[in-house]
Design a protein around this motif. Structure first.
Motif, mmCIF file in Angstrom:
data_model
loop_
_atom_site.group_PDB
_atom_site.id
_atom_site.type_symbol
_atom_site.label_atom_id
_atom_site.label_comp_id
_atom_site.label_asym_id
_atom_site.label_seq_id
_atom_site.Cartn_x
_atom_site.Cartn_y
_atom_site.Cartn_z
ATOM 1 N N ARG A 183 -1.086 -6.418 3.678
ATOM 2 C CA ARG A 183 -0.039 -6.586 4.712
ATOM 3 C C ARG A 183 0.375 -5.224 5.279
ATOM 4 N NH1 ARG A 183 1.674 -10.453 1.026
ATOM 5 N NH2 ARG A 183 3.229 -9.057 0.084
ATOM 6 N N PHE A 184 0.417 -4.231 4.408
ATOM 7 C CA PHE A 184 0.793 -2.888 4.862
ATOM 8 C C PHE A 184 -0.234 -2.340 5.851
ATOM 9 C CE2 PHE A 184 0.532 1.710 4.629
ATOM 10 C CZ PHE A 184 1.862 2.081 4.836
ATOM 11 N N ILE A 185 -1.507 -2.498 5.527
ATOM 12 C CA ILE A 185 -2.565 -1.988 6.408
ATOM 13 C C ILE A 185 -2.527 -2.709 7.759
ATOM 14 C CG2 ILE A 185 -5.078 -1.897 6.720
ATOM 15 C CD1 ILE A 185 -5.248 -1.355 3.669
ATOM 16 N N ALA A 186 -2.302 -4.014 7.728
ATOM 17 C CA ALA A 186 -2.207 -4.776 8.978
ATOM 18 C C ALA A 186 -1.009 -4.290 9.799
ATOM 19 C CB ALA A 186 -2.069 -6.264 8.673
ATOM 20 N N TRP A 187 0.099 -4.050 9.125
ATOM 21 C CA TRP A 187 1.316 -3.550 9.804
ATOM 22 C C TRP A 187 1.079 -2.179 10.402
ATOM 23 C CZ3 TRP A 187 4.455 0.647 7.963
ATOM 24 C CH2 TRP A 187 5.644 0.831 8.692
ATOM 25 N N MET A 188 0.431 -1.292 9.659
ATOM 26 C CA MET A 188 0.156 0.057 10.132
ATOM 27 C C MET A 188 -0.827 0.040 11.306
ATOM 28 S SD MET A 188 0.777 3.276 9.979
ATOM 29 C CE MET A 188 1.791 3.379 8.493
ATOM 30 N N THR A 189 -1.824 -0.832 11.238
ATOM 31 C CA THR A 189 -2.793 -0.951 12.334
ATOM 32 C C THR A 189 -2.088 -1.397 13.613
ATOM 33 O OG1 THR A 189 -4.557 -1.526 10.774
ATOM 34 C CG2 THR A 189 -4.907 -2.109 13.090
ATOM 35 N N ASP A 190 -1.201 -2.363 13.482
ATOM 36 C CA ASP A 190 -0.445 -2.862 14.630
ATOM 37 C C ASP A 190 0.512 -1.792 15.152
ATOM 38 O OD1 ASP A 190 0.416 -5.110 16.379
ATOM 39 O OD2 ASP A 190 2.319 -4.840 15.312
ATOM 40 N N LEU A 191 1.184 -1.098 14.240
ATOM 41 C CA LEU A 191 2.164 -0.088 14.620
ATOM 42 C C LEU A 191 1.532 1.049 15.413
ATOM 43 C CD1 LEU A 191 5.150 0.840 14.259
ATOM 44 C CD2 LEU A 191 4.392 2.049 12.191
ATOM 45 N N THR A 192 0.316 1.446 15.012
ATOM 46 C CA THR A 192 -0.371 2.565 15.686
ATOM 47 C C THR A 192 -1.292 2.081 16.799
ATOM 48 O OG1 THR A 192 -2.158 2.503 14.036
ATOM 49 C CG2 THR A 192 -0.300 3.989 13.595
ATOM 50 N N GLN A 193 -1.196 0.801 17.105
ATOM 51 C CA GLN A 193 -2.009 0.209 18.180
ATOM 52 C C GLN A 193 -3.500 0.448 17.951
ATOM 53 O OE1 GLN A 193 -0.364 1.840 21.815
ATOM 54 N NE2 GLN A 193 1.725 1.336 21.181
ATOM 55 N N GLY A 194 -3.879 0.430 16.687
ATOM 56 C CA GLY A 194 -5.283 0.589 16.324
ATOM 57 C C GLY A 194 -5.811 2.001 16.454
ATOM 58 N N GLN A 195 -4.929 2.976 16.682
ATOM 59 C CA GLN A 195 -5.376 4.349 16.889
ATOM 60 C C GLN A 195 -5.480 5.159 15.599
ATOM 61 O OE1 GLN A 195 -3.462 6.450 20.137
ATOM 62 N NE2 GLN A 195 -2.912 4.516 21.133
ATOM 63 N N ALA A 196 -5.026 4.600 14.494
ATOM 64 C CA ALA A 196 -5.089 5.310 13.217
ATOM 65 C C ALA A 196 -6.401 5.013 12.493
ATOM 66 C CB ALA A 196 -3.923 4.917 12.330
ATOM 67 N N MET A 197 -6.902 6.026 11.788
ATOM 68 C CA MET A 197 -8.031 5.805 10.898
ATOM 69 C C MET A 197 -7.425 5.542 9.509
ATOM 70 S SD MET A 197 -11.242 8.258 9.849
ATOM 71 C CE MET A 197 -11.913 8.206 11.507
ATOM 72 N N ILE A 198 -7.655 4.351 8.981
ATOM 73 C CA ILE A 198 -7.012 3.945 7.728
ATOM 74 C C ILE A 198 -8.058 3.720 6.649
ATOM 75 C CG2 ILE A 198 -5.555 2.201 6.629
ATOM 76 C CD1 ILE A 198 -4.343 1.642 9.410
ATOM 77 N N GLN A 199 -7.836 4.355 5.505
ATOM 78 C CA GLN A 199 -8.751 4.216 4.372
ATOM 79 C C GLN A 199 -7.961 3.922 3.100
ATOM 80 O OE1 GLN A 199 -10.740 8.121 4.646
ATOM 81 N NE2 GLN A 199 -12.651 6.998 4.956
ATOM 82 N N ARG A 200 -8.557 3.128 2.225
ATOM 83 C CA ARG A 200 -7.961 2.905 0.906
ATOM 84 C C ARG A 200 -8.390 4.026 -0.035
ATOM 85 N NH1 ARG A 200 -6.387 -2.633 -0.408
ATOM 86 N NH2 ARG A 200 -6.663 -3.956 1.424
ATOM 87 N N GLY A 201 -7.445 4.467 -0.852
ATOM 88 C CA GLY A 201 -7.765 5.451 -1.877
ATOM 89 C C GLY A 201 -7.749 4.790 -3.244
ATOM 90 N N GLU A 202 -7.214 5.498 -4.217
ATOM 91 C CA GLU A 202 -7.168 4.992 -5.581
ATOM 92 C C GLU A 202 -5.979 4.057 -5.793
ATOM 93 O OE1 GLU A 202 -8.973 8.732 -8.121
ATOM 94 O OE2 GLU A 202 -6.825 8.728 -7.670
ATOM 95 N N ALA A 203 -6.054 3.284 -6.851
ATOM 96 C CA ALA A 203 -4.892 2.518 -7.308
ATOM 97 C C ALA A 203 -4.222 3.359 -8.389
ATOM 98 C CB ALA A 203 -5.312 1.174 -7.861
ATOM 99 N N VAL A 204 -2.917 3.572 -8.260
ATOM 100 C CA VAL A 204 -2.205 4.500 -9.140
ATOM 101 C C VAL A 204 -0.914 3.856 -9.644
ATOM 102 C CG1 VAL A 204 -1.193 6.804 -9.320
ATOM 103 C CG2 VAL A 204 -3.081 6.409 -7.725
ATOM 104 N N TYR A 205 -0.610 4.061 -10.934
ATOM 105 C CA TYR A 205 0.643 3.544 -11.499
ATOM 106 C C TYR A 205 1.784 4.536 -11.273
ATOM 107 C CZ TYR A 205 -1.607 -0.295 -14.019
ATOM 108 O OH TYR A 205 -2.271 -1.455 -14.341
ATOM 109 N N TYR A 206 2.947 3.987 -10.901
ATOM 110 C CA TYR A 206 4.182 4.767 -10.806
ATOM 111 C C TYR A 206 5.274 4.022 -11.552
ATOM 112 C CZ TYR A 206 2.023 7.691 -7.218
ATOM 113 O OH TYR A 206 1.199 8.553 -6.551
ATOM 114 N N ILE A 207 6.257 4.788 -12.028
ATOM 115 C CA ILE A 207 7.372 4.192 -12.757
ATOM 116 C C ILE A 207 8.307 3.484 -11.772
ATOM 117 C CG2 ILE A 207 9.380 4.661 -14.221
ATOM 118 C CD1 ILE A 207 7.816 7.068 -15.320
ATOM 119 N N GLU A 208 8.637 2.251 -12.095
ATOM 120 C CA GLU A 208 9.509 1.459 -11.241
ATOM 121 C C GLU A 208 10.870 2.131 -11.093
ATOM 122 O OE1 GLU A 208 9.915 -3.215 -11.051
ATOM 123 O OE2 GLU A 208 11.139 -2.419 -12.679
ATOM 124 N N GLY A 209 11.345 2.195 -9.838
ATOM 125 C CA GLY A 209 12.657 2.754 -9.573
ATOM 126 C C GLY A 209 12.695 4.262 -9.449
#
Length: 210
Positions: A183-209
């Motif tokens: 959903r985030f990637i779709a939102w970002m693509t729409d927000l930048t009118q398709g002008q952004a180059m978007i790539q997935r990186g790693e999956a990373v754990y962060y502490i909640e909060g």
């Protein structure tokens, strides 16, 4: 990889006294059984003169490795209660040692179970209970003209951010929760009118909060 899991922040300890017996609870995050065994041996060496050094650990994404030791206490009165505390709190990748210095008053089986349960709870409190949440790195490369707008929109959305790289273009490291990545990637693509180059990186754990 799990979307979320509960563990402890760092090595920590906390002491409680029950009917003159000292119970010192130690906990530490670990990734392997070897790490857990090494930690238990370190505590045993530190408290070589203690009456008992009882322990338990749970390791693995699906809690594949579970071990408990009564270390001389009556069977089922020490290691198992420690293990049950971790199970009930859904803690994983954690080792706990509860050291006991006998204070002269017998506790009985029920008293021992309660004491080692309380010792394990104290250990987790001392080490800092946390929840880790899996985030997806999403690299968004855009022209500098987009920077102000994207920073504002990302701030309003409450998106966790990583390092921003400044080259001939700007590369924003966005860190949405992994379940929201599409959903985030779709939102970002729409927000930048398709002008952004978007790539997935790693999956990373962060502490909640945090």
């Amino acid at each position: 990889m799990l979307e979320t899991y509960k563990t402890v922040r760092e090595y920590g300890s906390k002491e409680i006294v029950i009917k003159k017996s000292r119970f010192i609870g130690y906990a530490k995050p670990v990734k392997t059984e070897e790490e857990a065994i090494t930690f238990i041996e370190e505590i045993k060496k530190k408290h070589w003169n203690a009456t008992h050094n009882c322990s338990a650990y749970i390791i693995g994404e699906r809690d594949e490795i579970q071990k408990a030791s009564d270390d001389g206490e009556p069977s089922g009165t020490a290691g198992k209660p420690i293990l049950e505390v971790m199970k009930n709190q859904h803690r994983k990748d954690v080792v706990i040692v509860v050291t006991r210095y006998f204070g002269g008053i017998m506790l009985g089986a029920g008293g021992l179970i309660r004491a080692y349960t309380d010792g394990a709870v104290a250990a987790i409190e001392g080490a800092g209970p946390i929840t880790k949440v899996l985030h997806q790195q999403v690299l968004v490369e855009v022209d500098y003209t987009w920077l102000g707008k994207l920073e504002n929109e990302l701030r309003n959305r409450g998106t966790r951010m990583g390092e921003t790289q400044f080259t001939d273009k700007v590369i924003l490291t966005c860190l949405p929760v992994v379940s929201e990545a599409d959903r985030f990637i779709a939102w970002m693509t729409d927000l930048t009118q398709g002008q952004a180059m978007i790539q997935r990186g790693e999956a990373v754990y962060y502490i909640e909060g945090e």
